[in-house]
Design an enzyme around this catalytic site. Structure first.
Site, PDB file in Angstrom:
ATOM      1  N   HIS A 116      -3.257 -23.965 -24.245  1.00  0.00           N
ATOM      2  CA  HIS A 116      -3.821 -24.589 -23.047  1.00  0.00           C
ATOM      3  C   HIS A 116      -2.802 -24.512 -21.918  1.00  0.00           C
ATOM      4  CE1 HIS A 116      -6.062 -27.134 -20.402  1.00  0.00           C
ATOM      5  NE2 HIS A 116      -5.084 -28.037 -20.370  1.00  0.00           N
ATOM      6  N   ASP A 131      -2.125 -25.286 -18.081  1.00  0.00           N
ATOM      7  CA  ASP A 131      -2.520 -25.978 -16.846  1.00  0.00           C
ATOM      8  C   ASP A 131      -2.044 -25.191 -15.634  1.00  0.00           C
ATOM      9  OD1 ASP A 131      -3.684 -28.551 -17.775  1.00  0.00           O
ATOM     10  OD2 ASP A 131      -1.713 -28.808 -18.683  1.00  0.00           O
ATOM     11  N   ASP A 166      -9.473 -30.464 -22.111  1.00  0.00           N
ATOM     12  CA  ASP A 166      -8.575 -31.377 -21.409  1.00  0.00           C
ATOM     13  C   ASP A 166      -9.161 -32.142 -20.230  1.00  0.00           C
ATOM     14  OD1 ASP A 166      -6.104 -32.610 -21.393  1.00  0.00           O
ATOM     15  OD2 ASP A 166      -5.193 -31.158 -20.039  1.00  0.00           O
ATOM     16  N   ASP A 224      -0.555 -27.447 -25.472  1.00  0.00           N
ATOM     17  CA  ASP A 224      -0.180 -27.014 -24.128  1.00  0.00           C
ATOM     18  C   ASP A 224       0.923 -25.955 -24.177  1.00  0.00           C
ATOM     19  OD1 ASP A 224      -1.939 -28.934 -23.345  1.00  0.00           O
ATOM     20  OD2 ASP A 224      -0.460 -30.262 -22.422  1.00  0.00           O
ATOM     21  N   HIS A 255      -8.178 -29.689 -13.572  1.00  0.00           N
ATOM     22  CA  HIS A 255      -8.254 -31.102 -13.941  1.00  0.00           C
ATOM     23  C   HIS A 255      -6.945 -31.869 -13.748  1.00  0.00           C
ATOM     24  CE1 HIS A 255      -7.335 -28.806 -17.687  1.00  0.00           C
ATOM     25  NE2 HIS A 255      -6.395 -29.733 -17.804  1.00  0.00           N
TER      26      HIS A 255
END
Length: 1003
Positions: free
Chosen positions: A175, A177, A289, A426, A569
């Site tokens: 994941h 971001d 998430d 992450d 997000h």
């Protein structure tokens, strides 16, 4: 000529009706039966009544004379300007109010009751799971579930799989971001590019390996920096199914604050990039998430031809309930869908998180032992103090048995014998050593399990779509169809709590300045795309494409990607670190400036009569925009138009798909201003002072306001000239209430101004639709009375303050953890009030220490005249651990129910649940919130996303801004200290609910 006759006939008819009404009133007085009963002798009270009647008749005659006089003037003006549209020419009544003549066309189109029939009943299968009902019925207790703290003990029999093997798909993922603790570029440089580079080499080492990726923004940046050989390898990996791009959006978007336009835009941007560069079409959605889930997203995914999706961050009590009832997989259906055409198959992950300790089964202590990045000697370890062990021939049987036990327990929560086990976290897999550790050790476990038929398990690496395909095959249905016995669900998954009373409702309002800037960019992007498309289409059709800057398309693409990036997000939510927020802000501003350039170029081309004379000069743009921003964190500054002897031209654009009548306000250098249409027809204007504070006028800057009607997707041109047009240049009048404060007040001869030192009496503004009452003490709204009703409706505003807890867990960017009920906001000094009244709008400005509120009432037909325009300029930079809220009290009997929108796309009913803590009853308000009963409806439309609640019957409460000094233990370590001056903009509409014209809200 025909128009002149029509207006003359209309005026004559009005005159006849007025005279006939006067005759009837006089006739009624003459034939009053009480007069005859008293023999013609009137008591004193009767004489007084008669005298009042005569005075009223005299006033009616005077007003009737004014009406006929203005109709006559209108006829003369129409005769002089037969070709142009009629101009709104307001006039001043004897009672001191302004009147704008009614338009010859209707203000509203009638609504057929059949328009909303689809929402009145569901003709197909009624959803077994309706989230509003589920929330009302759940106890929301937090009983210790043992090793699965938020769940329960899971048991099974080894013979449960004798007839059908358990099929396990372990799905490696990372994941990433696009901005959170680091900026997008820093994450890419330090971690993401290494993950993707390792992915290409490591997946090619063994065809049994799989990997999924979600964020196309990172993937596209990486793609631009790799060679042709590596690109070919990626296409092969996608083609043979080893690599899957899940969802395919530019980011994994927030679903609470984002508007559906931006959600669609980022999805299209990602899908088009994938189609162009990889020839890939996403099949499954992956959203591990986002902090709660909206049904808008599954609707959009289904319309984008995805058949399945996965979600993770759902309230722990709901997860427990769904696990106990085997409802973790369901068909997600829109609440307004009557034929199941919007259904999409959804998998809800059952445990606390998407990391490895919470994905293999219910016991994180055991699952952590199978996260081989945590092998002894590495940088991270297991909090439960039992480390993983490398898999060898001597321990594989014991380790495989331990892992299989978790797989079997987890599978008992679902309705099929196909099991999904994500393997990642992450920014995982950024080192080659992790790839080797995870894939080698798991492959040894799979080989052992698969070699034992008596275990009745088949385990392998897989992608998300591999899992869904196997599930559909096992249940005997086509991909995307409802498997037999699986439930149907409708509703949303807000608000989210991950433990105890930690409700993630703070991010609905965190950093509202950037939430507002997001909407500004979105609006400019829509306008720029429309104008660019119209201009380019015309230029190509006319053979002038070589003269037009087609390179502007690159600016549109960059802006779409910037807007898409900000839907992430941790971006629009306001939950990134301050340096990352600054990076987002700079990107947003750069794209906004570029879009203004696109708009300028397109509008310049489109307004020219002779298109061949168009010349593009980037150094000397033909037009200026109406506002500018000095910095990414600055509010816009409006452009002042310098008037001189030559006309100045203003180009207006309506980006909506319907005709629009609005008041346009411009800043000019002189109060002596005339405004004309493009054809030269003079328009009535309202001229007002421009204020820098409660009592100080800005010298040599004035506001001119003019009502303008623009066609759908249309442009209009106004001329501004220096000079006065007596009947049409209409000044505003001003009253200032100082409430005993010793302040000097600016004056200008052009504007009547009255200073009141200590007045506290309530006062009212009015237009043709309503009378609006304000408190003379606070300057805030008190009540509204529609002109067709005798009774006022309470609409009472007040400002409130929330504190935060003194315990370890505090409010932060994510969480809202107040220290109790909100307390009244008490300023150091009483507010200064400034009331402006004019022909096209009147307004009340209340100046408090931390907030300046403006309530404006337009004197126009249509929606603008039926609603109140409310804006609050908030500055709480000197607060410590405080949140500012606006509460609206009404006498609407809402029965504990209110409504909020979901992404500006649909409306969701909400109920205040007393069994939950205060913070749990706040919900996202991307666009609107509403209260209603059988008679009335109050709707609050917002220009930016905020958090809203109805904590008491008949009330709406909105959090305007938050300043918090400490983090809420979710990873930022800094709180929300970087507040900006923020303008929150609302439109308040109070309407009578009328049968036959009932909108879809609440249907």
């Amino acid at each position: 000529m025909k128009l002149k006759k029509q207006v003359t006939v209309c005026g004559a008819a009005i005159f006849c009706v007025a005279v006939f009404s006067l005759y009837l009133m006089l006739d009624r007085v003459q034939h009053d039966p009480t007069r005859h009963q008293n023999g013609g002798n009137f008591p004193r009270s009767q004489i007084s009544v008669l005298q009042n009647r005569i005075e009223q008749l005299e006033q009616l005659l005077e007003e009737n004379h004014e009406i006929i006089s203005h109709i006559k003037d209108s006829v003369l003006e129409l005769t002089a300007n037969v070709e142009g549209p009629p101009a709104l020419l307001p006039y001043y009544m004897a009672n001191g109010s302004w009147v704008v003549p009614p338009e010859p066309r209707p203000s509203f189109f009638s609504i057929s009751p059949q328009d909303c029939q689809f929402a009145l009943g569901v003709r197909g299968q009624k959803p077994e799971l309706q989230m509003l009902t589920v929330s009302e019925e759940l106890p929301f207790d937090n009983v210790d579930g043992g090793v699965w703290k938020q769940g329960f003990d899971i048991s099974y029999s080894p013979h449960d799989w004798d007839t059908e093997d358990l099929q396990v798909f372990v799905v490696p993922h990372s994941h990433n971001d696009p901005g959170w603790l680091k900026t997008f570029d820093k994450y890419y440089t330090e971690q993401t590019q290494h993950i993707l580079n390792n992915m290409v080499s490591k997946l090619q080492e063994d065809p049994r390996r799989r990997f999924i990726w979600a964020e196309v923004s990172f993937f596209a940046k990486w793609w631009d920096n790799i060679n042709a050989q590596k690109r070919a390898a990626v296409r092969r990996l996608v083609g043979n199914g080893q690599l899957e791009i899940a969802t395919g959006g530019w980011v994994m978007p927030d679903e609470a604050n984002s508007h559906y336009f931006a959600l669609i835009d980022q999805l299209i941007e990602g899908h088009q990039w994938l189609e162009k560069n990889l020839g890939a079409t996403p099949r499954s959605g992956w959203a591990v998430d986002p902090f709660g889930y909206s049904p808008t997203m599954p609707y959009l995914l289904r319309r984008a031809n995805l058949t399945s999706m996965l979600i993770q961050r759902v309230h722990y009590a709901i997860k427990k309930h769904f696990a106990a009832t085997h409802s973790l997989e369901f068909m997600w259906r829109q609440t307004w869908d009557s034929d199941s055409s919007t259904d999409i198959f959804c998998h809800m992950m059952p445990f606390y998180s998407y990391d490895v300790p919470h994905t293999c089964g219910p016991d994180p202590k055991i699952c952590c032992q199978f996260d081989f990045k945590r092998l002894p000697g590495g940088r991270i370890n297991c909090p439960w103090k039992v480390p993983p062990r490398a898999i060898t021939e001597t321990n594989v049987a014991e380790r495989a048995g331990l892992l299989l036990d978790q797989y079997r327990k987890k599978s008992r929560l679902f309705r099929s014998n196909v099991l999904l086990v994500p393997l990642g976290d992450d920014f995982r897999y950024d080192k080659p050593q992790e790839w080797d550790a995870q894939f080698f050790n798991y492959q040894r476990l799979f080989d052992f399990l698969n070699s034992k038929p008596d275990l009745h398990v088949q385990a392998q690496f897989g992608t998300l779509s591999d899992y869904f395909d196997a599930l559909y095959k096992r249940t005997g249905v086509e991909p995307g169809a409802q498997p037999p016995g699986f439930p149907v669900l409708s509703g949303d998954f807000f608000s989210y709590a991950d433990r105890e009373d930690h409700y993630w409702t703070g991010y609905y309002t965190s950093r509202p300045f950037y939430k507002s800037l997001d909407r500004v960019l979105e609006a400019h992007l829509r306008g720029a795309e429309i104008l660019y498309s119209l201009a380019v289409a015309h230029a190509r059709r006319s053979g002038l494409a070589s003269q037009y800057p087609l390179s502007n398309f690159a600016l549109l693409t960059e802006a779409r990607r910037t807007l898409g990036l900000f839907q992430h997000h941790d971006a629009i939510t306001g939950t990134a670190k301050e340096a990352v927020v600054v990076d987002y802000g700079i990107r947003l501003l750069r794209s906004l400036v570029n879009l203004k350039q696109v708009i300028i170029n397109a509008a310049h081309y489109l307004v020219l009569g002779d298109k061949k004379s168009y010349h593009f000069d980037p150094e000397a743009p033909f037009l200026q925009m109406d506002d500018t921003r000095l910095n990414h964190d600055a509010l816009p500054e409006r452009t002042v138009i310098q008037l001189d002897s030559s006309p100045r031209y203003v180009v207006l654009f309506n980006p909506l798909e319907q005709e629009r009548l609005s008041v346009v306000s411009l800043l000019v250098s002189s109060p002596r201003v005339r405004v004309l249409t493009e054809e030269g027809q003079p328009l009535a204007v309202q001229v007002s002072a421009h204020w820098s504070s409660a009592t100080d006028m800005v010298p040599d800057v004035y506001q001119v306001s003019v009502p303008v009607r623009l066609p759908a997707l249309g442009l209009g041109v106004l001329q501004l000239q220096l000079g006065l047009d007596g009947p049409r240049t209409l000044p505003s009048s001003v009253r200032i209430y100082l409430h005993g404060r010793q302040l000097s007040v600016s004056r200008h001869e052009a504007f009547p101004l009255r200073v009141i030192d200590s007045g506290t009496s309530d006062f009212a503004l009015s237009n043709r639709y309503m009378q609006v009452w304000f408190s003379g003490l606070t300057g805030l709204l008190k009540s509204i009375r529609r002109v067709d009703e005798e009774q006022e409706q309470r609409v009472d505003m007040e400002f409130l303050i929330y504190g935060t807890r003194s315990s370890k867990d505090k409010s932060g960017a994510y969480l809202f953890l107040p220290d109790g009920e909100a307390k009244p906001y008490i300023p150091k000094d009483p507010p200064v009030l400034r009331i402006t009244e004019g022909p096209f709008f009147s307004e009340v400005v209340a100046y408090y220490e931390h907030v300046h509120q403006v309530v404006r009432l337009y004197n126009l037909p249509g929606v603008e005249g039926l609603s109140l325009d409310v804006s609050s300029l908030v500055d709480i930079r000197d607060y410590v651990n405080k949140e500012l809220a606006l509460r609206i009290h009404t006498d609407i009997d809402s029965q504990g129910t209110f409504f909020t929108d979901l992404n500006g796309f649909q409306v969701q009913p909400r109920r205040y649940l007393k069994k939950l803590p205060l913070q749990a009853n706040f919900y996202p308000m991307p666009v609107m919130a509403c209260l209603q009963d059988a008679q009335s409806r109050l709707t609050l439309h917002a220009a930016q996303a905020l958090g809203v609640s109805s904590l008491h019957d008949g009330q709406l409460e909105v959090i305007l801004d938050r300043r918090l000094m400490q983090d809420d233990n979710r990873g930022l370590g800094q709180g929300l200290k970087d507040n900006k001056r923020t303008c929150n903009h609302f439109r308040l509409l109070l309407e009578r609910r009328t049968l036959g014209r009932e909108p879809c809200l609440g249907a």
